[in-house]
Design an enzyme around this catalytic site. Structure first.
Site, PDB file in Angstrom:
ATOM      1  N   HIS A  48       0.842  -1.190   0.000  1.00  0.00           N
ATOM      2  CA  HIS A  48       0.000   0.000   0.000  1.00  0.00           C
ATOM      3  C   HIS A  48       0.878   1.242   0.000  1.00  0.00           C
ATOM      4  CE1 HIS A  48      -3.453   2.553   0.878  1.00  0.00           C
ATOM      5  NE2 HIS A  48      -2.638   3.221   1.669  1.00  0.00           N
ATOM      6  N   ASP A  98     -14.875   3.077   7.431  1.00  0.00           N
ATOM      7  CA  ASP A  98     -13.834   3.998   6.939  1.00  0.00           C
ATOM      8  C   ASP A  98     -14.406   4.945   5.892  1.00  0.00           C
ATOM      9  OD1 ASP A  98     -11.095   5.000   6.510  1.00  0.00           O
ATOM     10  OD2 ASP A  98     -11.383   4.111   4.535  1.00  0.00           O
ATOM     11  N   ARG A 116     -14.032  13.218   7.908  1.00  0.00           N
ATOM     12  CA  ARG A 116     -12.734  13.858   8.201  1.00  0.00           C
ATOM     13  C   ARG A 116     -12.380  14.878   7.139  1.00  0.00           C
ATOM     14  NH1 ARG A 116      -9.032   9.088   7.989  1.00  0.00           N
ATOM     15  NH2 ARG A 116      -7.382  10.610   8.236  1.00  0.00           N
ATOM     16  N   SER A 135      -7.522   4.277   9.318  1.00  0.00           N
ATOM     17  CA  SER A 135      -8.155   4.282   8.002  1.00  0.00           C
ATOM     18  C   SER A 135      -7.417   3.346   7.040  1.00  0.00           C
ATOM     19  CB  SER A 135      -8.154   5.726   7.460  1.00  0.00           C
ATOM     20  OG  SER A 135      -8.505   5.755   6.104  1.00  0.00           O
ATOM     21  N   LYS A 140      -8.430  -1.067   6.096  1.00  0.00           N
ATOM     22  CA  LYS A 140      -8.649  -1.596   4.738  1.00  0.00           C
ATOM     23  C   LYS A 140      -7.687  -2.749   4.457  1.00  0.00           C
ATOM     24  CE  LYS A 140      -8.480   2.642   3.172  1.00  0.00           C
ATOM     25  NZ  LYS A 140      -8.827   4.047   3.137  1.00  0.00           N
TER      26      LYS A 140
HETATM   27  N1  URA Z   1      -5.370   7.246   2.857  1.00  0.00           N
HETATM   28  C1  URA Z   1      -6.383   6.622   3.493  1.00  0.00           C
HETATM   29  O1  URA Z   1      -6.911   5.628   3.021  1.00  0.00           O
HETATM   30  N2  URA Z   1      -6.816   7.147   4.655  1.00  0.00           N
HETATM   31  C2  URA Z   1      -6.277   8.239   5.226  1.00  0.00           C
HETATM   32  O2  URA Z   1      -6.703   8.646   6.282  1.00  0.00           O
HETATM   33  C3  URA Z   1      -5.215   8.855   4.550  1.00  0.00           C
HETATM   34  C4  URA Z   1      -4.773   8.336   3.357  1.00  0.00           C
END
Ligand code: URA
Length: 433
Positions: free
Chosen positions: A82, A161, A168, A183, A187
């Site tokens: 990621h 999320d 946010r 967050s 995932k």
């Molecule tokens: N990418 C994400 O998936 N979440 C965040 O909070 C920041 C970057």
């Protein structure tokens, strides 16, 4: 339990209990807790932070808020990567085939681009026929046979999320380390891979502007991933200039192919080798040096390129475009931006370059905007390069003639020039594991 008391506790600097955190996540996801109370709690978290235990509990509750993927059939071999988001980041298309050609099972669910950063899914969709949506069974079966699959994120993965991130975004609470950590990691945990490598970008095109902040975020995410039972590593990598020489969907696929065919070296190849080494060392529990050597060998042998063809074909993509990248449709307009001075490029505002590519049609500023796959930028000169008056700095590609002037202005205002060569910053600032 009342959400009012949870907000009050966090506002007063108390550590929230597991029950309070789970109550917030399930109540907000189901709609029982309204936006205004969730916003207040997020702001209290923003100011008062969260302990490692609170962050792990929040991550776990968010990961379990929707579907989760079971990859236990691959044992220790499943791996995911990621990136926290950058410009010109096409590393997954190179790292995936490298690791899969060495027996790893690379499983990746990716998103679309928004704002100045591009999206993996958009880039892959520039390959005619490539199927972004596979059923769970198709996904597992392809990874089993081919060793890798990259698909779009399933609709019901981490709904908590989706809601919290959207809130946010409009309440100035994005840049909070525990909230970013939960967050991203929720995932990744829901996506099921046993080993996870994070590419935490730092610099003018990244969320994190200093290596120190990036290190704190990386350490946090690694700790939380480990608490959730995953093998974790994070590389902190430079995003003070775009990665490689291209920004834009089909252009980036072409560049990834060039690296896999052994036709291109430089920063892109070097970062991909480091990311592949980090992944392989987690999967096979070997040293980074041994893993790096394996990654270099499989790239050099052409096996990683063969793996890319196998993967694209399995996912419905037309491999004729990979074998001969000149088949990708060309944009109607091509414009060379030239230098009007002599000297050196001393810095690049990578975010500005990302915005220039969005102006050309390669990205979107609003969700659901259409993308022009052939649009983008090929960069000729990067930080540290000498330039003479008249040299081509970059070439802009677009189907929208009216966009050229604005994109050119934005590109040029993203560069600074000086009389002395500036040494490039390191490509990798460190590895956390
Ligand atoms: N990418 C994400 O998936 N979440 C965040 O909070 C920041 C970057």
């Amino acid at each position: 339990m009342r959400i009012y008391d949870v907000i009050l506790n966090k506002r007063n600097g108390k550590e929230l209990t597991d029950e309070e955190i789970a109550f917030f996540v399930s109540g907000y996801t189901s709609g029982e807790i309204p936006d205004y109370q969730a916003s207040a709690l997020l702001m209290a978290i923003y100011f008062n932070g969260m302990t490692e235990r609170e962050t792990a509990t929040l991550t776990d509750a968010m990961a379990r808020s929707g579907d989760t993927v079971d990859l236990s059939c691959f044992g220790e071999l499943s791996a995911d990567k990621h990136s926290t988001g950058g410009v010109g980041d096409k590393t997954s298309f190179i790292v995936g085939p490298i690791v899969a050609s060495l027996g790893g099972k690379v499983t990746k669910m990716s998103g679309r681009g928004l704002g100045h950063t591009g999206g993996t899914v958009d880039k892959l969709e520039s390959i005619p026929g490539y199927k972004i949506n596979l059923s769970n069974e198709e996904f597992i079966s392809q990874v089993d046979k081919v060793g890798m699959a990259i698909i779009g994120q399933s609709g019901n993965l981490t709904p908590a999320d989706k809601k919290i991130y959207a809130l946010r975004d409009v309440t100035a609470t994005v840049d909070s380390i525990p909230l970013i950590t939960s967050s991203i990691m929720s995932k990744k945990i829901a996506s099921g891979s046993h080993s996870i490598v994070l590419d935490v970008k730092v610099g003018s095109g990244a969320f994190m502007k200093t290596p120190e902040d990036a290190k704190i975020l990386a350490e946090n995410m690694v700790k939380i991933g480990k608490r959730c039972g995953r093998n974790m590593a994070a590389l902190i990598t430079n995003m003070d200039s775009p990665l490689g020489n291209t920004v834009g969907n089909a252009l980036e696929i072409k560049e990834a192919v060039a690296v896999l065919k052994g036709e291109q070296g430089g920063d892109l190849k070097d970062i991909c080798i480091e990311l592949s080494a980090a992944m392989l060392s987690l999967i096979y529990d070997t040293s980074l040096d041994v893993a790096r050597e394996k990654a270099l060998q499989t790239l050099k042998s052409g096996k990683a390129y063969e793996k890319m063809l196998e993967w694209i074909s399995a996912q419905g993509g037309d491999t004729a475009y990979i074998e001969d990248t000149s088949l990708f449709p060309k944009s109607a307009f091509e414009y060379e931006v030239t230098s009007d001075c002599d000297g050196f490029i001393t810095s690049m505002d990578t975010e500005g370059i990302g915005v220039a590519s969005v102006i050309l049609g390669a990205g979107r500023m609003k969700k659901d905007e259409k993308i022009d796959y052939s649009a983008g930028i090929v960069i000729n000169k990067k930080t540290g390069d000498k330039v003479s008056k008249g040299d081509t700095l970059c070439t802009l590609y677009t189907n929208d003639k009216n966009a050229i002037e604005q994109a050119k202005k934005r590109y040029l205002s993203s560069l600074t020039f000086g009389q002395n060569k500036k040494e490039a910053e390191p490509l990798v600032y460190g590895c956390i594991s």
